[in-house]
Design a protein around this motif. Structure first.
Motif, PDB file in Angstrom:
ATOM      1  N   GLU A  67       0.839  -1.204   0.000  1.00  0.00           N
ATOM      2  CA  GLU A  67       0.000   0.000   0.000  1.00  0.00           C
ATOM      3  C   GLU A  67       0.873   1.253   0.000  1.00  0.00           C
ATOM      4  OE1 GLU A  67      -3.030   0.413  -0.608  1.00  0.00           O
ATOM      5  OE2 GLU A  67      -4.017  -1.492  -0.165  1.00  0.00           O
TER       6      GLU A  67
ATOM      7  N   THR B 178      -8.210  13.954  -0.401  1.00  0.00           N
ATOM      8  CA  THR B 178      -6.978  13.593  -1.116  1.00  0.00           C
ATOM      9  C   THR B 178      -6.305  14.820  -1.711  1.00  0.00           C
ATOM     10  OG1 THR B 178      -7.916  11.430  -1.632  1.00  0.00           O
ATOM     11  CG2 THR B 178      -6.039  12.151  -2.957  1.00  0.00           C
TER      12      THR B 178
ATOM     13  N   GLU C 102     -10.730   1.385   5.289  1.00  0.00           N
ATOM     14  CA  GLU C 102     -11.025   1.639   3.881  1.00  0.00           C
ATOM     15  C   GLU C 102     -10.832   3.111   3.529  1.00  0.00           C
ATOM     16  OE1 GLU C 102     -11.535  -0.443   1.459  1.00  0.00           O
ATOM     17  OE2 GLU C 102     -11.396  -2.173   2.809  1.00  0.00           O
ATOM     18  N   SER C 103     -11.139   4.007   4.473  1.00  0.00           N
ATOM     19  CA  SER C 103     -10.953   5.434   4.211  1.00  0.00           C
ATOM     20  C   SER C 103      -9.488   5.758   3.963  1.00  0.00           C
ATOM     21  CB  SER C 103     -11.473   6.259   5.397  1.00  0.00           C
ATOM     22  OG  SER C 103     -12.841   6.024   5.607  1.00  0.00           O
TER      23      SER C 103
ATOM     24  N   ARG D 280      -8.448   4.171   0.421  1.00  0.00           N
ATOM     25  CA  ARG D 280      -8.917   4.953  -0.734  1.00  0.00           C
ATOM     26  C   ARG D 280      -8.021   6.159  -0.973  1.00  0.00           C
ATOM     27  NH1 ARG D 280     -12.275   9.313  -1.834  1.00  0.00           N
ATOM     28  NH2 ARG D 280     -13.162   9.526   0.255  1.00  0.00           N
ATOM     29  N   ARG D 281      -7.676   6.870   0.084  1.00  0.00           N
ATOM     30  CA  ARG D 281      -6.826   8.056  -0.082  1.00  0.00           C
ATOM     31  C   ARG D 281      -5.429   7.691  -0.554  1.00  0.00           C
ATOM     32  NH1 ARG D 281     -10.967   9.078   2.880  1.00  0.00           N
ATOM     33  NH2 ARG D 281     -11.783  11.209   3.108  1.00  0.00           N
TER      34      ARG D 281
ATOM     35  N   ARG E 189      -4.589   5.163  -2.369  1.00  0.00           N
ATOM     36  CA  ARG E 189      -4.632   4.749  -3.784  1.00  0.00           C
ATOM     37  C   ARG E 189      -4.913   5.937  -4.701  1.00  0.00           C
ATOM     38  NH1 ARG E 189      -7.387  -1.335  -3.301  1.00  0.00           N
ATOM     39  NH2 ARG E 189      -5.746  -2.121  -1.902  1.00  0.00           N
ATOM     40  N   GLU E 190      -5.695   6.895  -4.227  1.00  0.00           N
ATOM     41  CA  GLU E 190      -5.900   8.100  -5.041  1.00  0.00           C
ATOM     42  C   GLU E 190      -4.597   8.899  -5.165  1.00  0.00           C
ATOM     43  OE1 GLU E 190     -10.663   8.866  -4.091  1.00  0.00           O
ATOM     44  OE2 GLU E 190      -9.144   9.968  -2.966  1.00  0.00           O
TER      45      GLU E 190
END
Length: 401
Positions: A72, A275, A306-307, A310-311, A313-314
């Motif tokens: 990650e 992000t 998950e929050s 997501r950030r 990966r963005e």
């Protein structure tokens, strides 16, 4: 010889706060704790030491996977990884021989967390860093406590003699273990208030730095070894938490920042930063010659929220396209324009590439870049390669976006 080149080239790293406090997750006896940081649970709620140590019996993060964490980080565009090997509560995430208060002896998990992460970092070409709380240690072995949050009949400041025993019997031996066992690229020490000056004296700073130098020719040391009076022998500057300066420093430097408010996982912390803000933090520091160390607080089961994913990966999607405007760049030679930030790269042969990060700009209008001298070879949009028309102006150039 120690070199900071890798550190300044990297620009972007991951910080991890994880420990016994991750299971309570900011809640104690059914109520949200008073302190905004979940890792301050013991201090915030004045939990008696024996009761707090019982949390070790519940620490069994079956979802922990070192490769998943490091992947990650890598996929987010991060180049190094720093974890709380021992935070202020004194609990160690490795099977230290110095104290039984560690993941190997006191928990049902019994795995060497640092060992697994060190191996994963090597596999994925990520530099390993270790946070170590050298000043505060609430186990009761002589480390200092925090006056603001925990001074009471049980938690008191140690005597000089007690702190010296802690220093010689726990702190220095554990730092030796960390270097000899895991060969980190940096050690991240932590002070932040005037109370640290009593115990983390210049003599103790130099003793600790000398130990690191003796054991490793690559391991870097940060300025928060004594934030109020750091030794000249530190390798890089660490600002205060989430502090983004208006100008750079003479030494390499970094800001450590959070995804929301707490550093460790807090189940009632919903203040997630967007992000766009996180990317701008990274670029702001790079434009001043600094790094950004973005923190994730894994849950007690060893998973990322998950929050957070997501950030990360963005950010990673943005970095895959725009990474060259961050990695290995230098500070802006043209200051801070009103429409965004600039990073720079020397190409040799008297050529410089400027990366213009546009934050406040209306497409279809012209952008004025003040202070540019010499001829412009070309200008493009980095993601698409779209050419940008350039016209000379008085004291700079116009870019037709």
């Amino acid at each position: 010889m120690r070199s900071t080149d890798w550190f300044t080239d990297a620009r972007f790293g991951m910080f991890i706060h994880w420990g016994l406090y991750s299971n309570p997750a900011g809640v104690w006896q059914g109520r949200k704790i008073k302190h905004p940081y979940a890792e301050w649970l013991q201090a915030s709620e004045h939990i008696p030491r024996p009761q707090y140590k019982e949390l070790a019996r519940e620490f069994n993060p079956e979802g922990f996977n070192a490769d998943e964490w490091i992947c990650e980080a890598k996929n987010a565009g991060m180049k190094y990884f720093v974890i709380t090997s021992k935070h202020h509560d004194g609990f160690a995430l490795w099977p230290t021989k110095v104290s039984g208060y560690n993941v190997g002896e006191a928990t049902p998990f019994k795995q060497d967390i640092l060992g697994a992460l060190a191996e994963a970092c090597r596999r994925h070409d990520i530099k390993l860093g270790l946070y170590y709380s050298h000043w505060q240690d609430w186990e009761g072995t002589g480390g200092d406590i925090c006056s603001v949050h925990m001074e009471n009949e049980e938690y008191v400041h140690p005597t000089e003699e007690a702190f010296q025993r802690y220093w010689q019997k726990k702190c220095l031996p554990q730092v030796r273990e960390l270097i000899e066992n895991y060969d980190p690229h940096l050690l991240w020490f932590d002070t932040w208030s005037k109370h640290s000056l009593k115990f983390i004296t210049r003599e103790r700073q130099e003793e600790l730095i000398s130990l690191v130098r003796q054991l490793s020719n690559k391991c870097l040391v940060n300025s928060r070894i004594q934030f109020l009076d750091p030794s000249e022998n530190v390798d890089f500057i660490s600002t205060m938490d989430n502090s983004f300066p208006e100008e750079g420093f003479s030494k390499p430097w970094e800001t450590s920042g959070t995804l929301n408010h707490s550093w460790a996982y807090h189940s009632m912390d919903y203040g997630w930063r967007p992000t766009r803000e996180l990317i701008q933090n990274l670029v702001k520091n790079a434009s001043l010659g600094g790094n950004y160390q973005l923190n994730v607080g894994p849950m007690g089961n060893g998973r990322f929220q998950e929050s957070a994913i997501r950030r990360l990966r963005e950010i990673g999607n943005w970095m895959r396209v725009h990474g060259e405007s961050v990695y290995g760049t230098t500070a802006s030679p043209l200051g801070k324009p009103p429409w965004g930030r600039i990073t720079s790269r020397c190409l040799g042969n008297h050529q410089t590439r400027l990366y213009l990060h546009l934050w406040d700009f209306t497409p279809g209008t012209a952008l004025f870049l003040e202070g540019v001298s010499g001829s412009v070879a070309d200008a493009i949009v980095l993601e698409t390669g779209q050419p940008i028309k350039v016209e000379n102006g008085l004291g700079g150039i116009w870019l037709q976006i």
